[in-house]
Design an enzyme around this catalytic site. Sequence first.
Site, mmCIF file in Angstrom:
data_model
loop_
_atom_site.group_PDB
_atom_site.id
_atom_site.type_symbol
_atom_site.label_atom_id
_atom_site.label_comp_id
_atom_site.label_asym_id
_atom_site.label_seq_id
_atom_site.Cartn_x
_atom_site.Cartn_y
_atom_site.Cartn_z
ATOM 1 N N ARG A 108 0.817 -1.122 0.052
ATOM 2 C CA ARG A 108 -0.080 -0.001 -0.154
ATOM 3 C C ARG A 108 0.797 1.113 -0.040
ATOM 4 O O ARG A 108 2.104 1.160 0.463
ATOM 5 C CB ARG A 108 -1.042 -0.044 1.365
ATOM 6 C CG ARG A 108 -1.895 -0.866 1.150
ATOM 7 C CD ARG A 108 -3.074 -0.695 0.362
ATOM 8 N NE ARG A 108 -4.367 -1.341 0.154
ATOM 9 C CZ ARG A 108 -4.584 -2.596 -0.451
ATOM 10 N NH1 ARG A 108 -3.618 -2.748 -1.692
ATOM 11 N NH2 ARG A 108 -5.646 -3.232 -0.366
ATOM 12 N N HIS B 29 -1.934 1.226 -9.098
ATOM 13 C CA HIS B 29 -2.724 -0.026 -8.489
ATOM 14 C C HIS B 29 -3.234 -0.939 -9.239
ATOM 15 O O HIS B 29 -4.341 -1.154 -9.132
ATOM 16 C CB HIS B 29 -3.564 0.970 -7.462
ATOM 17 C CG HIS B 29 -3.820 -0.166 -6.381
ATOM 18 N ND1 HIS B 29 -4.369 0.456 -4.962
ATOM 19 C CD2 HIS B 29 -3.892 -1.538 -6.326
ATOM 20 C CE1 HIS B 29 -4.494 -0.806 -4.129
ATOM 21 N NE2 HIS B 29 -4.316 -1.903 -4.928
HETATM 22 P P1 NDP Z 1 -1.814 -11.735 4.108
HETATM 23 O O1 NDP Z 1 -2.738 -11.620 5.455
HETATM 24 O O2 NDP Z 1 -1.994 -13.390 3.680
HETATM 25 O O3 NDP Z 1 -0.129 -11.973 4.567
HETATM 26 C C1 NDP Z 1 0.197 -10.905 5.441
HETATM 27 C C2 NDP Z 1 1.718 -10.969 5.812
HETATM 28 O O4 NDP Z 1 2.328 -9.880 6.187
HETATM 29 C C3 NDP Z 1 1.799 -12.179 6.696
HETATM 30 O O5 NDP Z 1 3.021 -13.048 6.225
HETATM 31 C C4 NDP Z 1 2.150 -11.442 7.998
HETATM 32 O O6 NDP Z 1 2.830 -12.299 8.993
HETATM 33 C C5 NDP Z 1 2.820 -10.258 7.432
HETATM 34 N N1 NDP Z 1 2.766 -9.105 8.428
HETATM 35 C C6 NDP Z 1 1.826 -8.503 8.958
HETATM 36 N N2 NDP Z 1 2.024 -7.437 9.793
HETATM 37 C C7 NDP Z 1 3.351 -7.546 9.950
HETATM 38 C C8 NDP Z 1 4.266 -6.843 10.740
HETATM 39 N N3 NDP Z 1 3.810 -5.965 11.523
HETATM 40 N N4 NDP Z 1 5.416 -7.182 10.757
HETATM 41 C C9 NDP Z 1 5.908 -8.204 9.845
HETATM 42 N N5 NDP Z 1 5.117 -8.730 9.191
HETATM 43 C C10 NDP Z 1 3.862 -8.854 8.930
HETATM 44 O O7 NDP Z 1 -1.926 -11.014 3.140
HETATM 45 P P2 NDP Z 1 -1.954 -10.937 1.450
HETATM 46 O O8 NDP Z 1 -0.525 -11.788 1.186
HETATM 47 O O9 NDP Z 1 -3.176 -11.676 0.933
HETATM 48 O O10 NDP Z 1 -2.249 -9.652 1.076
HETATM 49 C C11 NDP Z 1 -0.856 -8.651 1.400
HETATM 50 C C12 NDP Z 1 -1.309 -7.334 0.901
HETATM 51 O O11 NDP Z 1 -0.926 -7.104 -0.594
HETATM 52 C C13 NDP Z 1 -2.602 -6.775 1.006
HETATM 53 O O12 NDP Z 1 -3.009 -6.482 2.443
HETATM 54 C C14 NDP Z 1 -2.723 -5.494 0.313
HETATM 55 O O13 NDP Z 1 -2.460 -4.684 0.862
HETATM 56 C C15 NDP Z 1 -1.779 -5.845 -0.803
HETATM 57 N N6 NDP Z 1 -2.405 -6.207 -2.170
HETATM 58 C C16 NDP Z 1 -2.008 -5.258 -3.253
HETATM 59 C C17 NDP Z 1 -2.614 -5.321 -4.346
HETATM 60 C C18 NDP Z 1 -2.027 -4.449 -5.587
HETATM 61 O O14 NDP Z 1 -2.831 -4.574 -6.657
HETATM 62 N N7 NDP Z 1 -1.100 -3.682 -5.324
HETATM 63 C C19 NDP Z 1 -3.715 -6.569 -4.672
HETATM 64 C C20 NDP Z 1 -3.630 -7.419 -3.644
HETATM 65 C C21 NDP Z 1 -3.128 -6.994 -2.330
HETATM 66 P P3 NDP Z 1 2.371 -13.371 9.882
HETATM 67 O O15 NDP Z 1 2.654 -14.713 8.638
HETATM 68 O O16 NDP Z 1 3.506 -13.626 10.845
HETATM 69 O O17 NDP Z 1 0.942 -13.474 10.238
HETATM 70 C C1 OXD Z 2 -6.377 -5.651 -2.931
HETATM 71 C C2 OXD Z 2 -6.053 -4.540 -4.022
HETATM 72 O O1 OXD Z 2 -6.078 -5.740 -1.737
HETATM 73 O O2 OXD Z 2 -6.300 -4.766 -5.072
HETATM 74 O O3 OXD Z 2 -7.167 -6.749 -3.204
HETATM 75 O O4 OXD Z 2 -5.144 -3.957 -3.722
#
Ligand code: NDP
Ligand code: OXD
Length: 308
Positions: A223, A271
Amino acid sequence: MTILYKSDAARGAEWARLHRERAPDIPFRVWPDAGDPKEVRYVIAWTVTPDFLAQYPNLEVLFCTGAGIDSLGLGALPPSLPVVRMIEPGLVEGMVEFVTMAVLSIHRDAYAYARQQAAGQWKALPVKTAAQTRVGVLGAGVLGRAVLGRLAAFGFPCAAWSRTRPAIDGVEGYGGEGELDAFLARTDVLVCLLPLTPDTRGFLARRALAALPRGASVVNVGRGGHLVAPDLLELLDSGHLAEAVIDVTDPEPLPAGHAFWSHPRVHLTPHIASETQIPTAVDALIANVRRHRAGEPLPGLVDRSRGY
Ligand code: NDP
Ligand code: OXD
């Protein structure tokens, strides 16, 4: 019992069409045609306000149309309302493609050659093998793991850092603040796939970016709120960082005149790293609603205490 979709209207029409084909037994409506508010048990949306949700007294679950749920404004929602993020294969595949494109473009100097072409310069740069470019992914969740799987197959030495140390075959795992510096020090291309939470806002600031080796590059597909733009620009201008692939900004759209628009080492997309794919997302939603009706656990349920 009705599912109410509240997001982009054109996409809503497609959701409704496919949903009716695949789950005719579960009524699906597209806002503002909500029908009887008392019948609305499920809302699927990208953004909501507490006032909007308050119209539906029997709401049981709020689904997000995306993987990241930061746009829902978790802090203002009723604490007892379950919130479920999107997990569906089309969204995962889009992210894998985009990050692979970005990492390969950095690794094979595509951005440097674009600058050279613009300058009319014919100059070969050393051709590296994948083994010479170490990739590090912040966040080892659904998307991070899928991306790592594909990049490792190219032969990039891959590592992942998350809150808890991840165990992924063929990937070095690092966990928590105590292992962050070691992770950053071994990373030539840093990919951010963290969710945006109070803990991760501003994570890509000088402290983390300066800990990368000189000449490293950054790919932010998490983000815009993760990145501190002035710190990134200073490190690009000083030569500490080589390239920044920026898919997400704060705010969006990026305002006219922002330095990212014209910086030669910032590669901007609006995005689009990935997008929820309606044909597969419809199935994911139907499966989750059926699980909920059966009292089963919901994949993607957000832990309200962690914020993701
Ligand atoms: P998940 O919830 O599956 O994974 C999140 C990961 O981040 C986990 O491994 C978690 O750790 C880690 N994490 C969270 N907080 C922290 C922290 N404070 N310190 C260290 N690690 C942390 O999310 P997704 O993989 O499904 O999605 C990730 C992000 O991708 C979304 O939230 C969104 O912002 C972004 N996104 C962007 C898109 C785009 O088009 N640009 C499209 C889709 C998503 P742990 O494993 O230990 O819980
Ligand atoms: C999502 C995105 O979080 O599109 O799915 O950014």
